[in-house]
Design a protein around this motif. Structure first.
Motif, PDB file in Angstrom:
ATOM      1  N   LEU A  36       0.817  -1.210   0.000  1.00  0.00           N
ATOM      2  CA  LEU A  36       0.000   0.000   0.000  1.00  0.00           C
ATOM      3  C   LEU A  36       0.852   1.262   0.000  1.00  0.00           C
ATOM      4  O   LEU A  36       0.585   2.208  -0.732  1.00  0.00           O
ATOM      5  CB  LEU A  36      -0.915   0.023   1.218  1.00  0.00           C
ATOM      6  N   ILE A  37       1.865   1.276   0.828  1.00  0.00           N
ATOM      7  CA  ILE A  37       2.727   2.456   0.915  1.00  0.00           C
ATOM      8  C   ILE A  37       3.473   2.672  -0.387  1.00  0.00           C
ATOM      9  O   ILE A  37       3.587   3.808  -0.870  1.00  0.00           O
ATOM     10  CB  ILE A  37       3.680   2.339   2.119  1.00  0.00           C
ATOM     11  N   ASP A  38       3.958   1.594  -1.004  1.00  0.00           N
ATOM     12  CA  ASP A  38       4.633   1.717  -2.299  1.00  0.00           C
ATOM     13  C   ASP A  38       3.680   2.248  -3.371  1.00  0.00           C
ATOM     14  O   ASP A  38       4.043   3.118  -4.172  1.00  0.00           O
ATOM     15  CB  ASP A  38       5.213   0.372  -2.741  1.00  0.00           C
ATOM     16  N   ALA A  39       2.453   1.731  -3.384  1.00  0.00           N
ATOM     17  CA  ALA A  39       1.464   2.196  -4.359  1.00  0.00           C
ATOM     18  C   ALA A  39       1.132   3.666  -4.130  1.00  0.00           C
ATOM     19  O   ALA A  39       1.019   4.449  -5.081  1.00  0.00           O
ATOM     20  CB  ALA A  39       0.204   1.348  -4.283  1.00  0.00           C
ATOM     21  N   TYR A  40       0.999   4.062  -2.870  1.00  0.00           N
ATOM     22  CA  TYR A  40       0.712   5.463  -2.566  1.00  0.00           C
ATOM     23  C   TYR A  40       1.870   6.364  -2.990  1.00  0.00           C
ATOM     24  O   TYR A  40       1.645   7.447  -3.528  1.00  0.00           O
ATOM     25  CB  TYR A  40       0.424   5.652  -1.081  1.00  0.00           C
ATOM     26  N   ASN A  41       3.097   5.917  -2.754  1.00  0.00           N
ATOM     27  CA  ASN A  41       4.255   6.715  -3.162  1.00  0.00           C
ATOM     28  C   ASN A  41       4.285   6.914  -4.676  1.00  0.00           C
ATOM     29  O   ASN A  41       4.644   7.992  -5.163  1.00  0.00           O
ATOM     30  CB  ASN A  41       5.554   6.065  -2.688  1.00  0.00           C
ATOM     31  N   ILE A  42       3.895   5.890  -5.424  1.00  0.00           N
ATOM     32  CA  ILE A  42       3.841   6.014  -6.884  1.00  0.00           C
ATOM     33  C   ILE A  42       2.769   7.018  -7.290  1.00  0.00           C
ATOM     34  O   ILE A  42       2.993   7.874  -8.152  1.00  0.00           O
ATOM     35  CB  ILE A  42       3.590   4.635  -7.533  1.00  0.00           C
ATOM     36  N   VAL A  43       1.596   6.936  -6.653  1.00  0.00           N
ATOM     37  CA  VAL A  43       0.517   7.874  -6.959  1.00  0.00           C
ATOM     38  C   VAL A  43       0.952   9.296  -6.638  1.00  0.00           C
ATOM     39  O   VAL A  43       0.711  10.226  -7.416  1.00  0.00           O
ATOM     40  CB  VAL A  43      -0.767   7.494  -6.172  1.00  0.00           C
ATOM     41  N   GLN A  44       1.595   9.475  -5.503  1.00  0.00           N
ATOM     42  CA  GLN A  44       2.047  10.806  -5.099  1.00  0.00           C
ATOM     43  C   GLN A  44       3.113  11.342  -6.058  1.00  0.00           C
ATOM     44  O   GLN A  44       3.089  12.519  -6.425  1.00  0.00           O
ATOM     45  CB  GLN A  44       2.586  10.760  -3.673  1.00  0.00           C
ATOM     46  N   LYS A  45       4.026  10.490  -6.488  1.00  0.00           N
ATOM     47  CA  LYS A  45       5.066  10.906  -7.434  1.00  0.00           C
ATOM     48  C   LYS A  45       4.437  11.329  -8.758  1.00  0.00           C
ATOM     49  O   LYS A  45       4.795  12.375  -9.315  1.00  0.00           O
ATOM     50  CB  LYS A  45       6.042   9.754  -7.658  1.00  0.00           C
ATOM     51  N   ASN A  46       3.479  10.538  -9.256  1.00  0.00           N
ATOM     52  CA  ASN A  46       2.802  10.878 -10.509  1.00  0.00           C
ATOM     53  C   ASN A  46       2.025  12.188 -10.380  1.00  0.00           C
ATOM     54  O   ASN A  46       2.004  12.998 -11.315  1.00  0.00           O
ATOM     55  CB  ASN A  46       1.868   9.751 -10.939  1.00  0.00           C
ATOM     56  N   ALA A  47       1.404  12.395  -9.227  1.00  0.00           N
ATOM     57  CA  ALA A  47       0.663  13.630  -9.001  1.00  0.00           C
ATOM     58  C   ALA A  47       1.602  14.834  -8.972  1.00  0.00           C
ATOM     59  O   ALA A  47       1.293  15.881  -9.555  1.00  0.00           O
ATOM     60  CB  ALA A  47      -0.127  13.543  -7.699  1.00  0.00           C
ATOM     61  N   ASN A  48       2.742  14.692  -8.319  1.00  0.00           N
ATOM     62  CA  ASN A  48       3.704  15.792  -8.281  1.00  0.00           C
ATOM     63  C   ASN A  48       4.219  16.123  -9.679  1.00  0.00           C
ATOM     64  O   ASN A  48       4.399  17.295 -10.018  1.00  0.00           O
ATOM     65  CB  ASN A  48       4.864  15.453  -7.350  1.00  0.00           C
ATOM     66  N   ALA A 113      -4.501   8.835   0.146  1.00  0.00           N
ATOM     67  CA  ALA A 113      -3.857   8.920   1.466  1.00  0.00           C
ATOM     68  C   ALA A 113      -4.826   8.486   2.569  1.00  0.00           C
ATOM     69  O   ALA A 113      -4.430   7.776   3.502  1.00  0.00           O
ATOM     70  CB  ALA A 113      -3.371  10.338   1.727  1.00  0.00           C
ATOM     71  N   ARG A 114      -6.082   8.886   2.464  1.00  0.00           N
ATOM     72  CA  ARG A 114      -7.074   8.456   3.462  1.00  0.00           C
ATOM     73  C   ARG A 114      -7.264   6.948   3.434  1.00  0.00           C
ATOM     74  O   ARG A 114      -7.425   6.311   4.472  1.00  0.00           O
ATOM     75  CB  ARG A 114      -8.401   9.157   3.209  1.00  0.00           C
ATOM     76  N   GLY A 115      -7.280   6.370   2.234  1.00  0.00           N
ATOM     77  CA  GLY A 115      -7.420   4.933   2.119  1.00  0.00           C
ATOM     78  C   GLY A 115      -6.247   4.195   2.746  1.00  0.00           C
ATOM     79  O   GLY A 115      -6.428   3.201   3.456  1.00  0.00           O
ATOM     80  N   VAL A 116      -5.049   4.688   2.495  1.00  0.00           N
ATOM     81  CA  VAL A 116      -3.859   4.076   3.071  1.00  0.00           C
ATOM     82  C   VAL A 116      -3.872   4.227   4.584  1.00  0.00           C
ATOM     83  O   VAL A 116      -3.589   3.278   5.320  1.00  0.00           O
ATOM     84  CB  VAL A 116      -2.568   4.694   2.468  1.00  0.00           C
ATOM     85  N   ALA A 117      -4.225   5.406   5.062  1.00  0.00           N
ATOM     86  CA  ALA A 117      -4.256   5.652   6.506  1.00  0.00           C
ATOM     87  C   ALA A 117      -5.310   4.773   7.182  1.00  0.00           C
ATOM     88  O   ALA A 117      -5.098   4.298   8.304  1.00  0.00           O
ATOM     89  CB  ALA A 117      -4.540   7.113   6.788  1.00  0.00           C
ATOM     90  N   ALA A 118      -6.421   4.540   6.515  1.00  0.00           N
ATOM     91  CA  ALA A 118      -7.461   3.700   7.098  1.00  0.00           C
ATOM     92  C   ALA A 118      -6.993   2.253   7.247  1.00  0.00           C
ATOM     93  O   ALA A 118      -7.357   1.578   8.204  1.00  0.00           O
ATOM     94  CB  ALA A 118      -8.709   3.753   6.242  1.00  0.00           C
TER      95      ALA A 118
END
Length: 120
Positions: A36-48, A113-118
Motif C-alpha cells: 500500500l505504501i509503495d502504491a501510494y508513493n507512486i501515486v504521489q510521485k505521478n501527481a507531483n 492517502a485516506r485509504g492508506v491511513a485507514a
C-alpha cells in the motif's frame, strides 16, 4: 485491497481479477502495508509530476497571452485582430481551467492517502 480474518486480497483496480492473496502466517499485514505504501508513493510521485507539468504549461500560456496581446496592439487588419482576440479568449479559458485540474489531482492524492491511513 481487502482484508478479513487474517487474509489480505489484492485486486486489480479496473477488473475483477485477484492479483494475490496473503495469509496471516505469511506476515500478510507487513507485506500489505508495504504494498500500500509503495502504491501510494507512486501515486504521489505521478501527481507531483502532473502538478509540475501544469505549472510549466501555465507559464507557457501566460507567455503566449503576453505575445498575443502585443500582436493585437500592433496589428491594423480587422481580420487578424479578430483572429488574435479569439486565440486570446481560448488561451485565457484554458488558463482558467488549470487551477481546477490541479485541485482535482490534489484531491485524488488525498483520497488515496485516506485509504492508506485507514488500512495502516
Amino acid at each position: 485491497m481487502y482484508a478479513s480474518k487474517g487474509v489480505v486480497f489484492h485486486f486489480a483496480v479496473d477488473s475483477n481479477v485477484v492479483i494475490t492473496v496473503y495469509k496471516e502466517k505469511d506476515n500478510a499485514g507487513s507485506k500489505a502495508k508495504h504494498l500500500l505504501i509503495d502504491a501510494y508513493n507512486i501515486v504521489q510521485k505521478n501527481a507531483n509530476e502532473a502538478l509540475s507539468k501544469t505549472e510549466t504549461f501555465s507559464a507557457e500560456l501566460d507567455e503566449e497571452l503576453r505575445w498575443l496581446s502585443e500582436e493585437l496592439k500592433r496589428t491594423r487588419s480587422k481580420a487578424k485582430r479578430m483572429a488574435l482576440q479569439a486565440r486570446i479568449n481560448a488561451v485565457q479559458m484554458r488558463v482558467d481551467e488549470l487551477p481546477t485540474e490541479s485541485l482535482e489531482i490534489k484531491r485524488k492524492v488525498t483520497r488515496y492517502a485516506r485509504g492508506v491511513a485507514a488500512y495502516v
